[in-house]
Design a protein around this motif. Structure first.
Motif, PDB file in Angstrom:
ATOM      1  N   LYS A  66       0.865  -1.189   0.000  1.00  0.00           N
ATOM      2  CA  LYS A  66       0.000   0.000   0.000  1.00  0.00           C
ATOM      3  C   LYS A  66       0.893   1.227   0.000  1.00  0.00           C
ATOM      4  CE  LYS A  66      -4.081  -1.982   2.223  1.00  0.00           C
ATOM      5  NZ  LYS A  66      -5.077  -1.845   3.313  1.00  0.00           N
ATOM      6  N   LYS A  67       1.018   1.819  -1.171  1.00  0.00           N
ATOM      7  CA  LYS A  67       1.911   2.961  -1.310  1.00  0.00           C
ATOM      8  C   LYS A  67       1.439   4.138  -0.465  1.00  0.00           C
ATOM      9  CE  LYS A  67       4.056   5.893  -4.825  1.00  0.00           C
ATOM     10  NZ  LYS A  67       4.136   6.206  -6.283  1.00  0.00           N
ATOM     11  N   SER A  68       0.132   4.375  -0.424  1.00  0.00           N
ATOM     12  CA  SER A  68      -0.398   5.522   0.315  1.00  0.00           C
ATOM     13  C   SER A  68      -0.117   5.412   1.813  1.00  0.00           C
ATOM     14  CB  SER A  68      -1.906   5.636   0.090  1.00  0.00           C
ATOM     15  OG  SER A  68      -2.568   4.472   0.539  1.00  0.00           O
ATOM     16  N   GLU A  69       0.007   4.194   2.304  1.00  0.00           N
ATOM     17  CA  GLU A  69       0.275   3.985   3.724  1.00  0.00           C
ATOM     18  C   GLU A  69       1.731   3.564   3.967  1.00  0.00           C
ATOM     19  OE1 GLU A  69      -4.269   2.252   4.455  1.00  0.00           O
ATOM     20  OE2 GLU A  69      -2.536   1.121   5.200  1.00  0.00           O
ATOM     21  N   THR A  70       2.496   3.478   2.933  1.00  0.00           N
ATOM     22  CA  THR A  70       3.891   2.977   2.980  1.00  0.00           C
ATOM     23  C   THR A  70       3.967   1.721   3.830  1.00  0.00           C
ATOM     24  OG1 THR A  70       4.539   4.439   4.809  1.00  0.00           O
ATOM     25  CG2 THR A  70       4.892   5.248   2.572  1.00  0.00           C
ATOM     26  N   SER A  71       3.070   0.783   3.545  1.00  0.00           N
ATOM     27  CA  SER A  71       3.013  -0.433   4.350  1.00  0.00           C
ATOM     28  C   SER A  71       3.126  -1.674   3.488  1.00  0.00           C
ATOM     29  CB  SER A  71       1.712  -0.476   5.159  1.00  0.00           C
ATOM     30  OG  SER A  71       0.602  -0.653   4.304  1.00  0.00           O
ATOM     31  N   PHE A  72       3.507  -2.753   4.119  1.00  0.00           N
ATOM     32  CA  PHE A  72       3.630  -4.058   3.452  1.00  0.00           C
ATOM     33  C   PHE A  72       3.401  -5.121   4.529  1.00  0.00           C
ATOM     34  CE2 PHE A  72       4.448  -6.649  -0.041  1.00  0.00           C
ATOM     35  CZ  PHE A  72       5.457  -7.577   0.193  1.00  0.00           C
ATOM     36  N   HIS A  73       2.191  -5.143   5.057  1.00  0.00           N
ATOM     37  CA  HIS A  73       1.852  -6.044   6.155  1.00  0.00           C
ATOM     38  C   HIS A  73       1.701  -7.482   5.682  1.00  0.00           C
ATOM     39  CE1 HIS A  73       1.542  -2.389   8.257  1.00  0.00           C
ATOM     40  NE2 HIS A  73       0.247  -2.161   8.108  1.00  0.00           N
ATOM     41  N   LEU A  74       2.112  -8.401   6.510  1.00  0.00           N
ATOM     42  CA  LEU A  74       2.057  -9.839   6.209  1.00  0.00           C
ATOM     43  C   LEU A  74       0.852 -10.454   6.913  1.00  0.00           C
ATOM     44  CD1 LEU A  74       3.684 -12.284   4.941  1.00  0.00           C
ATOM     45  CD2 LEU A  74       4.635 -12.588   7.246  1.00  0.00           C
ATOM     46  N   THR A  75       0.088 -11.259   6.198  1.00  0.00           N
ATOM     47  CA  THR A  75      -1.081 -11.897   6.802  1.00  0.00           C
ATOM     48  C   THR A  75      -1.151 -13.375   6.430  1.00  0.00           C
ATOM     49  OG1 THR A  75      -2.503 -11.318   4.932  1.00  0.00           O
ATOM     50  CG2 THR A  75      -2.439  -9.766   6.778  1.00  0.00           C
ATOM     51  N   LYS A  76      -1.858 -14.100   7.282  1.00  0.00           N
ATOM     52  CA  LYS A  76      -2.200 -15.492   7.003  1.00  0.00           C
ATOM     53  C   LYS A  76      -3.535 -15.744   7.684  1.00  0.00           C
ATOM     54  CE  LYS A  76      -0.686 -20.275   7.301  1.00  0.00           C
ATOM     55  NZ  LYS A  76       0.420 -21.229   7.637  1.00  0.00           N
ATOM     56  N   PRO A  77      -4.514 -16.264   6.977  1.00  0.00           N
ATOM     57  CA  PRO A  77      -5.867 -16.383   7.538  1.00  0.00           C
ATOM     58  C   PRO A  77      -5.953 -17.259   8.786  1.00  0.00           C
ATOM     59  CG  PRO A  77      -5.889 -16.720   5.160  1.00  0.00           C
ATOM     60  CD  PRO A  77      -4.457 -16.717   5.578  1.00  0.00           C
ATOM     61  N   SER A  78      -5.149 -18.306   8.821  1.00  0.00           N
ATOM     62  CA  SER A  78      -5.288 -19.278   9.904  1.00  0.00           C
ATOM     63  C   SER A  78      -3.915 -19.763  10.334  1.00  0.00           C
ATOM     64  CB  SER A  78      -6.146 -20.461   9.431  1.00  0.00           C
ATOM     65  OG  SER A  78      -6.242 -21.450  10.425  1.00  0.00           O
ATOM     66  N   ALA A  79      -3.526 -19.411  11.552  1.00  0.00           N
ATOM     67  CA  ALA A  79      -2.192 -19.754  12.035  1.00  0.00           C
ATOM     68  C   ALA A  79      -2.074 -21.243  12.332  1.00  0.00           C
ATOM     69  CB  ALA A  79      -1.873 -18.956  13.294  1.00  0.00           C
ATOM     70  N   HIS A  80      -0.889 -21.750  12.040  1.00  0.00           N
ATOM     71  CA  HIS A  80      -0.568 -23.142  12.341  1.00  0.00           C
ATOM     72  C   HIS A  80       0.612 -23.149  13.289  1.00  0.00           C
ATOM     73  CE1 HIS A  80       0.802 -27.294  11.592  1.00  0.00           C
ATOM     74  NE2 HIS A  80      -0.450 -27.514  11.280  1.00  0.00           N
ATOM     75  N   MET A  81       0.708 -24.192  14.076  1.00  0.00           N
ATOM     76  CA  MET A  81       1.807 -24.280  15.044  1.00  0.00           C
ATOM     77  C   MET A  81       3.161 -24.139  14.363  1.00  0.00           C
ATOM     78  SD  MET A  81       0.433 -24.531  17.982  1.00  0.00           S
ATOM     79  CE  MET A  81       1.856 -24.983  18.966  1.00  0.00           C
ATOM     80  N   SER A  82       3.257 -24.658  13.149  1.00  0.00           N
ATOM     81  CA  SER A  82       4.537 -24.611  12.426  1.00  0.00           C
ATOM     82  C   SER A  82       4.910 -23.201  11.963  1.00  0.00           C
ATOM     83  CB  SER A  82       4.490 -25.539  11.219  1.00  0.00           C
ATOM     84  OG  SER A  82       3.467 -25.135  10.337  1.00  0.00           O
ATOM     85  N   ASP A  83       4.003 -22.236  12.127  1.00  0.00           N
ATOM     86  CA  ASP A  83       4.304 -20.853  11.741  1.00  0.00           C
ATOM     87  C   ASP A  83       5.124 -20.117  12.795  1.00  0.00           C
ATOM     88  OD1 ASP A  83       0.991 -20.524  10.350  1.00  0.00           O
ATOM     89  OD2 ASP A  83       2.862 -21.089   9.343  1.00  0.00           O
ATOM     90  N   ALA A  84       5.287 -20.708  13.957  1.00  0.00           N
ATOM     91  CA  ALA A  84       6.078 -20.067  15.009  1.00  0.00           C
ATOM     92  C   ALA A  84       7.511 -19.876  14.543  1.00  0.00           C
ATOM     93  CB  ALA A  84       6.050 -20.916  16.272  1.00  0.00           C
ATOM     94  N   ALA A  85       7.933 -18.627  14.476  1.00  0.00           N
ATOM     95  CA  ALA A  85       9.255 -18.296  13.930  1.00  0.00           C
ATOM     96  C   ALA A  85       9.461 -16.800  14.094  1.00  0.00           C
ATOM     97  CB  ALA A  85       9.340 -18.681  12.452  1.00  0.00           C
ATOM     98  N   GLU A  86      10.603 -16.325  13.606  1.00  0.00           N
ATOM     99  CA  GLU A  86      10.853 -14.888  13.553  1.00  0.00           C
ATOM    100  C   GLU A  86      10.689 -14.432  12.105  1.00  0.00           C
ATOM    101  OE1 GLU A  86      13.612 -13.484  16.194  1.00  0.00           O
ATOM    102  OE2 GLU A  86      12.931 -11.439  15.813  1.00  0.00           O
ATOM    103  N   TYR A  87      10.036 -13.307  11.938  1.00  0.00           N
ATOM    104  CA  TYR A  87       9.720 -12.796  10.606  1.00  0.00           C
ATOM    105  C   TYR A  87      10.378 -11.435  10.415  1.00  0.00           C
ATOM    106  CZ  TYR A  87       6.348 -16.572  10.349  1.00  0.00           C
ATOM    107  OH  TYR A  87       5.769 -17.812  10.315  1.00  0.00           O
ATOM    108  N   PHE A  88      11.005 -11.295   9.273  1.00  0.00           N
ATOM    109  CA  PHE A  88      11.707 -10.051   8.967  1.00  0.00           C
ATOM    110  C   PHE A  88      11.173  -9.436   7.676  1.00  0.00           C
ATOM    111  CE2 PHE A  88      15.063 -10.121  12.077  1.00  0.00           C
ATOM    112  CZ  PHE A  88      15.236 -11.467  12.373  1.00  0.00           C
TER     113      PHE A  88
END
Lengths: 113, 113
Positions: free
Chosen positions: B68-90
């Motif tokens: 979103k250029k107007s908000e200078t954002s690049f948010h990361l999403t996932k509809p449904s979290a899984h246990m295997s998603d536990a990690a560090e995100y950069f």
């Protein structure tokens, strides 16, 4: 198997004792880069290389040297390590530039006493 | 100069809940934006990247991000979290030259069963 390898994986050394961390990739990538990861600071780029004999400074180059004599190798040299260089170091490579997917090595945990 | 800011160094979600990790960027030129994931004791691997094509980018493991250029954002999403998603995100940014690369400070995701 396509990979980026780093050696050593763990190193404890003393202040002032020169050391080299090796990085090698087997994917014929042109771009290679070194990062350090510190808690609360994320990853910061130390040096990068666009191709053989072409290197340039990243965000935190002080106290480090690099060389790129062969396409596959990109060693990181600490000529006089200091405790503030205690960190987790990652090497990465990509096809042509950093806009391509970067493939990261497993990391080298360095402790300088 | 470029930079990224990740809001929230730690995020906890319940298994099956929406994952939202925030990233705002600063760039004087059109940016290339990335999300990388780091599992414990491993190097980073690419989740997805924005390179000025579609603003909604789909990545691996069900993750997606919207530029979103107007908000200078690049948010990361996932509809449904899984246990295997536990990690560090950069989140990371570079420009079309792809030389210098700037990472955010990271967000540690915990998934609660």
């Amino acid at each position: 198997e396509a990979q980026v390898t780093q050696n050593p994986r763990y190193l404890i050394t003393v202040t002032g004792k020169k050391l080299t961390v090796t990085c090698s990739q087997n994917m014929n990538h042109e771009y290679m880069s070194w990062y350090r990861q510190d808690p609360g600071l994320g990853l910061r780029q130390i040096y990068y290389s666009m191709n053989v004999e072409v290197t340039d400074k990243g965000d935190v180059p002080e106290g480090y040297k690099v060389s790129r004599k062969e396409k596959r190798n990109f060693p990181l040299i600490l000529e006089s390590p200091s405790p503030n260089q205690t960190s987790l170091y990652f090497c990465a490579s990509s096809w042509t530039t950093g806009t391509d997917t970067q493939y990261f090595g497993p990391g080298t945990r360095l402790t300088v006493l | 100069a470029q930079s990224v800011t990740q809001l929230g160094s730690h995020v906890s979600v319940s298994e099956g809940a929406l994952v939202l990790l925030r990233c705002n960027y600063s760039s004087s030129v059109p940016p290339y934006l990335f999300w990388y994931v780091q599992y414990p004791n491993q190097g980073l691997q690419l989740l997805l990247k924005y390179t000025s094509a579609a603003t909604l980018v789909k990545g691996i493991n069900g993750f997606e991000a919207e530029f979103k250029k107007s908000e200078t954002s690049f948010h990361l999403t996932k509809p449904s979290a899984h246990m295997s998603d536990a990690a560090e995100y950069f989140c990371a940014v570079t420009t079309n030259t792809g030389n210098q690369f700037y990472f955010g400070t990271g967000t540690s995701l915990t998934v609660i069963p």
